[in-house]
Each structure stands twice: as structure tokens, then as C-alpha cells.
Write a protein that holds these residues in place. Sequence first.
Motif, mmCIF file in Angstrom:
data_model
loop_
_atom_site.group_PDB
_atom_site.id
_atom_site.type_symbol
_atom_site.label_atom_id
_atom_site.label_comp_id
_atom_site.label_asym_id
_atom_site.label_seq_id
_atom_site.Cartn_x
_atom_site.Cartn_y
_atom_site.Cartn_z
ATOM 1 N N GLY A 193 -61.907 32.645 -72.598
ATOM 2 C CA GLY A 193 -61.606 33.253 -71.310
ATOM 3 C C GLY A 193 -60.272 32.812 -70.756
ATOM 4 O O GLY A 193 -59.722 31.770 -71.141
ATOM 5 N N ILE A 194 -59.725 33.638 -69.855
ATOM 6 C CA ILE A 194 -58.497 33.335 -69.121
ATOM 7 C C ILE A 194 -58.853 33.364 -67.643
ATOM 8 O O ILE A 194 -59.503 34.304 -67.161
ATOM 9 C CB ILE A 194 -57.383 34.367 -69.415
ATOM 10 N N ALA A 195 -58.445 32.341 -66.910
ATOM 11 C CA ALA A 195 -58.809 32.229 -65.496
ATOM 12 C C ALA A 195 -57.602 31.821 -64.664
ATOM 13 O O ALA A 195 -56.634 31.248 -65.181
ATOM 14 C CB ALA A 195 -59.941 31.219 -65.312
ATOM 15 N N GLU A 196 -57.694 32.124 -63.390
ATOM 16 C CA GLU A 196 -56.686 31.679 -62.428
ATOM 17 C C GLU A 196 -57.160 30.345 -61.861
ATOM 18 O O GLU A 196 -58.069 30.292 -61.025
ATOM 19 C CB GLU A 196 -56.529 32.714 -61.311
ATOM 20 N N LEU A 197 -56.555 29.258 -62.362
ATOM 21 C CA LEU A 197 -56.968 27.925 -61.934
ATOM 22 C C LEU A 197 -56.142 27.471 -60.743
ATOM 23 O O LEU A 197 -54.952 27.789 -60.640
ATOM 24 C CB LEU A 197 -56.811 26.921 -63.080
ATOM 25 N N ARG A 198 -56.764 26.723 -59.882
ATOM 26 C CA ARG A 198 -56.035 26.135 -58.768
ATOM 27 C C ARG A 198 -55.140 25.025 -59.296
ATOM 28 O O ARG A 198 -55.478 24.328 -60.247
ATOM 29 C CB ARG A 198 -57.019 25.580 -57.734
ATOM 30 N N GLN A 199 -54.017 24.851 -58.647
ATOM 31 C CA GLN A 199 -53.047 23.873 -59.117
ATOM 32 C C GLN A 199 -53.597 22.455 -58.997
ATOM 33 O O GLN A 199 -54.245 22.102 -58.008
ATOM 34 C CB GLN A 199 -51.754 23.995 -58.309
ATOM 35 N N ASP A 200 -53.339 21.659 -60.033
ATOM 36 C CA ASP A 200 -53.755 20.264 -60.028
ATOM 37 C C ASP A 200 -52.639 19.447 -59.374
ATOM 38 O O ASP A 200 -51.562 19.299 -59.957
ATOM 39 C CB ASP A 200 -53.990 19.780 -61.462
ATOM 40 N N PRO A 201 -52.838 18.922 -58.164
ATOM 41 C CA PRO A 201 -51.749 18.215 -57.479
ATOM 42 C C PRO A 201 -51.323 16.940 -58.183
ATOM 43 O O PRO A 201 -50.210 16.471 -57.984
ATOM 44 C CB PRO A 201 -52.341 17.921 -56.089
ATOM 45 N N ALA A 202 -52.213 16.362 -59.000
ATOM 46 C CA ALA A 202 -51.853 15.135 -59.695
ATOM 47 C C ALA A 202 -50.969 15.408 -60.912
ATOM 48 O O ALA A 202 -50.139 14.591 -61.288
ATOM 49 C CB ALA A 202 -53.107 14.371 -60.119
ATOM 50 N N PHE A 236 -62.292 28.354 -59.605
ATOM 51 C CA PHE A 236 -61.358 29.184 -60.357
ATOM 52 C C PHE A 236 -61.911 30.603 -60.410
ATOM 53 O O PHE A 236 -63.103 30.838 -60.206
ATOM 54 C CB PHE A 236 -61.163 28.632 -61.777
ATOM 55 N N ASP A 237 -61.008 31.541 -60.698
ATOM 56 C CA ASP A 237 -61.384 32.956 -60.765
ATOM 57 C C ASP A 237 -61.130 33.464 -62.175
ATOM 58 O O ASP A 237 -59.994 33.394 -62.668
ATOM 59 C CB ASP A 237 -60.579 33.780 -59.756
ATOM 60 N N MET A 238 -62.174 33.960 -62.832
ATOM 61 C CA MET A 238 -62.033 34.505 -64.179
ATOM 62 C C MET A 238 -61.205 35.792 -64.134
ATOM 63 O O MET A 238 -61.434 36.669 -63.309
ATOM 64 C CB MET A 238 -63.398 34.793 -64.798
ATOM 65 N N VAL A 239 -60.225 35.874 -65.023
ATOM 66 C CA VAL A 239 -59.372 37.051 -65.140
ATOM 67 C C VAL A 239 -59.846 37.934 -66.285
ATOM 68 O O VAL A 239 -59.924 39.162 -66.168
ATOM 69 C CB VAL A 239 -57.896 36.650 -65.333
ATOM 70 N N SER A 240 -60.181 37.315 -67.398
ATOM 71 C CA SER A 240 -60.698 38.047 -68.550
ATOM 72 C C SER A 240 -61.567 37.094 -69.373
ATOM 73 O O SER A 240 -61.449 35.874 -69.265
ATOM 74 C CB SER A 240 -59.570 38.621 -69.410
ATOM 75 N N GLY A 241 -62.428 37.679 -70.204
ATOM 76 C CA GLY A 241 -63.301 36.850 -71.025
ATOM 77 C C GLY A 241 -64.482 36.336 -70.240
ATOM 78 O O GLY A 241 -64.923 36.926 -69.251
ATOM 79 N N GLN A 242 -64.984 35.186 -70.660
ATOM 80 C CA GLN A 242 -66.188 34.634 -70.044
ATOM 81 C C GLN A 242 -66.032 33.153 -69.781
ATOM 82 O O GLN A 242 -65.110 32.498 -70.276
ATOM 83 C CB GLN A 242 -67.382 34.854 -70.975
ATOM 84 N N ARG A 243 -66.944 32.658 -68.995
ATOM 85 C CA ARG A 243 -67.016 31.235 -68.679
ATOM 86 C C ARG A 243 -67.417 30.473 -69.947
ATOM 87 O O ARG A 243 -68.182 30.985 -70.764
ATOM 88 C CB ARG A 243 -68.060 31.033 -67.597
ATOM 89 N N PRO A 244 -66.928 29.225 -70.168
ATOM 90 C CA PRO A 244 -67.292 28.491 -71.378
ATOM 91 C C PRO A 244 -68.780 28.194 -71.429
ATOM 92 O O PRO A 244 -69.397 27.857 -70.419
ATOM 93 C CB PRO A 244 -66.460 27.202 -71.272
#
Length: 849
Positions: free
Chosen positions: A187-196, A122-130
Motif C-alpha cells: 500500500g501507499i499512504a499519506e503519512l504525517r511528518q515525523d518531527p524527529a 495516516f490516510d491510505m492512497v492506494s493498496g491496503q493496510r499491512p
Amino acid sequence: MIAVALAQIRIHWARFLAIGLGIALAAGFVATTLIINSSLQDSLEHAVGRSFEKADLAVIPHRDVFVGGDEASPLLGPLADVDGVSTASLSARTVTTGRGASFSESSFALSPVPADERHDTFDMVSGQRPDARTDLVLDTRTAADLAIGIGDEIRFTVDAVPVGSGDDDMPVYRGPSQSSVTFSVVGIAELRQDPARPGASRALTTAAGYQEYFAQQGDVIAIQIALEDGADPETVRSQLQRAIDESELDGSLEALTVDDAVSAKTDRLSGGNVVVTGFLLVFAGISVIVAILVVSNTFSVIVAGRRREFALLRCLGATRVQMYASVVAEGLFVGVLGSIFGVLAGILVSRGLMAAAVRYWPAEFPYDTLTIPVSALISGIVVGALLTIVATIRPARSAIAVTPLEALQPFDVSISPRTRARPRHLVGFGLIGLGTLLVIVSVYAVSTSERWILGGALGGGLVVTGLVVSSAKIIPPVVAWAGEVLFSPWGVPGQLATLNTLRNPQRTAATATALIIGVTLVATILVGGMSTKATLSHGLDQRYPVDVSVPLSGLVDDDELDEVREIPGVSTAVIAHRAEAVEDFEGSRPEIFVLDPDSADTVLGDAAADIVSGRVTVPEDYSSATVRVRGLTEMSVPVHRDGLSSLAFFTTPEVGNDLGISATTTAVLVRLDEDVDVDEIARIRQSVAEALDVSSEEVGGSAVARGTYSELIDVMLAGAVALLFVSVVIALIGVSNTVSLSVIERRRENALMRALGLSIAQLRTLLALEAVLISSVAALLGLVLGGALGIVGTRLVTHGYSTDLIVDVSVVSFLGILGVAVIAGILSALAPARRASRLSPVEGLKLDF
């Protein structure tokens, strides 16, 4: 003869245009289905591949094996200790419910972040990693949809607290059914789509936080392995598998290369695609069958109008084989050309569907790649070509069935005898009789075995097949009766329209049959779907006469109860206590509610039986004289057999006192207004959950179940009717073909009637009435047959859920279908009527056909 066939197509291109359109629709349907399936499959594979892009090896569960996050976590250490392994990160998922200040409730798919940041997908958009246990990172779409920002808090429902079983002499402790914990968005991130779970809200937390709060609820997707530089992947994979085999998860996990893991995951997740493709191909097959009938009928008319031409060719030396090949060549050329256009249209339709899915439902469809396999294009063209060849066999045989001398004589093909039709009609009536008998037997025998549902489906198929085979004996009499009753008031045009449709019963029957198939299937789905909803609703009311129930583990104050009662659509709400049934009944553990009779009268449905003091009310077919019930103590309570409530038993406070029911084991029972629409149930469920501060997943009842399956049935109905619309359009093209070719055949006749005083308006009315008569009779027969099959299907499917059959027939829908058939009949006659009206009587009488 090939040159003759091509010349015929070039000269009479208008006659073949509608044939090609019908073939194009059927071939395009097949091609579109295969393109969509391939695109979905490739999109799914890409989505799965992106989730493994940072891994060198992967450990995944075996097919149909569930591995919890709490079970897999102890294995991470031994896997990370394998020589050549850099890190081992757990990839898991838990679906839970969360609430925040800006939204009432939402379902979240929660996953832990990888142990090593370098393996983040995933790519962080704002904030920080947990970092902390209760830190949370949200997907950008989720944050936008729920209006959540960094610093906001979300309260999640977490693992249930176990309930101790207790000994016979010890009270049973009942802990809270759900716990909750508050997480902070960091944080807010661009997550890859979960196919399930493409439509779920997405969030990430730390591995420690996931393990503590969500691992018991979730399942392991994979353990992603990163290798050290220079490590041999195959050697490490073997060692990983050895470590797994030596653990408690032996036989549950397998170590694979990334490519093999992606293929395995894609294969397991593609089951839904297979179902969708199969569903679409069924309807594509129906459209192909309808197209065969339409093309065959149209070619028969074309061949009949060229009998003298064929006779002349025979006199000039053409053999029967050459004549046969000429007709088939005409059909094959039109079929291939129409299929090519249909396949090209299918590509455009697929592209349009993909664009619409990505734009309007981006979260629900992992549909980001349009794949056009060559096999789909070839399949569409082959289907169209074979369809046409099959459809032209009968017309080609009729073209060579007479001698040159017979064909050169004045001969009206429309009244030619059909000496070989009797065996066919006998077979058709035999199929109808056999199908009807099988349907009747299935309806009565389905209670003994579920396999009789297939027997009923087979019987319905035999009835429809019999109708198709013997249509020339069944449909013309119905057309004659309908024309006599309905069209006589139209005067001469109405009488002539009836006579014209009966001049060639075979043609009228074939034209009507194609439309009957489409309308029958539409009516079957509509009546079956609506009746199934009504019957299941009635059965639920019988088996569980509580609209909404909320089990609680605490006291409910008056303010909370009043808030529930004030929800729009709620009639009343009362508090009940809960006991525990010790034994199952009919495969499930029924709920037992302790309720005073006065409250029961107000909150239970009309199908509920009376509650008798000192007894437990059970269904009529309950075999035992007592029921074993557990509260703080356990005892056998006498039963009162009445009604059909098998999922919920009821008893009075006296029994509750004897059992020692805890004051905190409560439930809120809610009755809804009689006129509450199904679409409102989801809103009411959400409002009840908010008022009682519970998850909506804990809010159940017959109304909730009714809302869930009603929505599913409605979606299936809409999709099925939309897909069948293609078949109906093809059938209506056949009606237009029949009227058009009838105009061509009857040019001299129409000119003679014009010369005798028939006005242009009357001629147009005559042709419109012909088309309307065929389409309306076909629609009526289809509605009657489809309605009957829908009712039978409802009885077969719902026999185990309700003692009564509730038939729900939408008169508005039936009138709509009939209205569409009439309007379509009028529209299909516009072009032929315009062509006929342009021909003057003098010119028409000069023509020699």
C-alpha cells in the motif's frame, strides 16, 4: 527642542536615511530570528500533536530514557487490561537500511501500525493496510522519490546476530554482522511528518513484523491509549501509571494526558530549534554591534557639522540638557522609524524563507506555520531604539562639550585635539596585550585541559575589543602607509584622498572598525573551518590509515574485489583478515587487521607505519610491551611501536595463523586516488556497499569520516558567512555615510579645488579613492587578524586529534573578500561623488558653513 530635532530630520533627511537603513538591517535580523524560532516551535508542536490526535492518553518515556520496542511490548497487555482502556497501541520507530530493484540503498524510518484501525493517523492512497508480517506501506513521497509501486520488494537490514564471547578453552563463534529480510509493498499512504526525522523515508509494517525484525533496533515514541466511552481520563491515567510502576519498566515510562505528552515531546524535540535560534542571535548581536559603531560615527559627523547651529541655540537660551535631549531625540526617532521598517522587512523575509523551505526542502523542514509573535516585533523595535540611543550618547556629549563662544569661533572640528583619548588608548593596548598573552598561554596549555579552549576564545575577544578601543591609534597609521604606497601613483587625487582620510582619525578609525569586525569574523570562520578540515583529515590519516574499510563475515571472491577496484576514484583494494583486541586503547577498541606487508604498502596511507613480522604494529605511545589479541584462541603478541595509528592495529599472517583467525572473518581495505574530491566520497561509499552487498553503514574508514565532517563544516561555513554578510553590509553603509558627510563638510573646499583646476573626473576619483582606502585597509586588517584567530582556533580545537597543524588558507577567498571591499568602496562613493560633481565652483564658494 523636539521641534528642532524633527525639523533637522525633515530638512536633512538624506543624512539620516543611511543611518535608518543600518538600524533597519540590525532590527530586522533580530525580528526575523525570533519569528523563525516561533514558527519552527509552533510547527513542531503541530506535528507532534497530529501524531497523538487519535489518542485519549499517552505513555511516553522519561526524558533521556531509551526504551526499546522489545522491552515495551510485554507491557501492552497489562495496560490494555486496565479498566476503562479500549486499546493500547505501540508507537515506535526504527531507522534501518533498505534496498530495492529501483534504488540502490536508502535509509528508512519504520514504524508499526496501530492495533486498531480507528487510531490510524495516516490516510491510505492506494493498496491496503499491512496484514502479514512482511507487508509494507510506504509514504507517498518515499514511493515517488524511490520509484516504488505496489508489489515491489524491499530488502531491509535487520538486527545483528549476537557474537558469543566463548570460554578461554572454546573457540569464539562469529556470526554474520547483519541479517536481511524482504518486505513486499502492499500500500501507499499519506503519512504525517515525523518531527524527529523529517528527512527520512517513511514506511509502516504490522506490529508483529516490527516486533520480530526491528524492535531491538528501535525506540519507543509512545504507547497511545484509547479509552472506553464514559471512562474518566484521570482515573485511568493513575491506574496506567500504577501498572507501569509494577512492571520492569518502573521509572522509565510515565502516563500523561495528550496535551501534557505533546508539550513534553515538543520540549524534548525543540533542542535543535534552541541551538539554531542561539546561533542566529549571536550573528544578530554582531550586526547590532556593527550598527552601533556605524550609527555613532555617522551621528558624530552630523553633530560636528552643526556646531555653529548648536552654539546659536545655546546663545538663544537652550540648556545643555536640552541640547543633549535634542540629539538623542533625533537618534531615537530615526531608530524607531528604521526599526519599524526593519521589523516589517523581517516579516517579509521570514515569509519568503518559509515559502522557500516548504517548496525546496519539504521533507527536511516541519515549517508549515508562519507565526509572528508580538514579542518578536516589540523586541526588534526595542533593539533598534536602544541601539540608536547607545550610539548617540557620544555624539550628544560632544554637542554640549564647548561653550557658545568657542563654538561661534572659526574652528575646524576635524583637527580638534582629543585630550581624553590617551587613557582610552592605554586601555585598548592593554586589552590587546592581555588577549595576546592569553591566546599564547591557551595554545600551550590546551593539552592539559579542554577549558583552555574557552581561554583562547576569550583572548581572541580581548584582542578584537582592544583593537576597537584603540582603533584611532592603530588604523590611521596603517591608512597613511597604504595611501602612500598604493595611492601615490594616482597623482593629486590619490595624495588628497590619503590626506582627507587622515584629517579626522577618529572618524576614519570608527568607520574602518565596523568593517574590520565583519571581515575578521568572516576570515576567522573561513580559515578556521578550512584549516580544521585539513588538520582533522591529517589526524585521521595518522590515527586510522585506511581510507575505506568494510568488515565482512564471509569470503570475498575475485569478481567482487575487481568490481570494487573498478569504481571511479578507487586506487586499489585488498583483502585482509580481522582479529579482536581484548582491551581498549585511548577509550576505544581498536580494529586489528591481519595483512601481508606487500598488500599493506599498496593500500595503507602514507602515515601508516611498517608492519613487522610476528608483531602487532601499535602507536608510539602504546605503554605495554604486548597486546592481547583474540581469534579462535587468545594470546599476547609482542608489539612494534611506530606511527600514530591508534584506531587500527596491524599484524602479519604469521600472527593470524597462531591466533587461528577464521577464514570468514575478512575485511576489504580500499585506498582512494590522491585527487578524489570530498564530494565524491559518498558516491564511492555507496558503490563499495553495492559491490560487496552490504549496508553503507558498514562501510567505514578515514575517508568516510572525512567526507561526513567536511560536509558538516562546509554547511556551517556557508551559513555563517551568509549571516555575517548582514554585518558587512551595515559596515559598508558606514563607509558610504562617512564619504557622503565628508562631501557635505567639504563643499567649499571641493569648490575651491574645482576653481583651481581640479576636474570633475579627478574629484570623483578623489572621493572613490577615499572610500576604497578605508574599505581596503579595513579588509586587509580584518583578513590578517581573522586569519590569525582562525589558525589559533584550529590549534585549540584539534589539539587532541592531530600532532600537526595544517593551515589551509584560500587565497582565492581572501582576494575575493578584498575585491568585494574595493568594489563596495567604489559603489559607496558613487552617490557622494555625483552630489559633489553637480555643485559648481561659484555656488560652492557662496555657501557658508
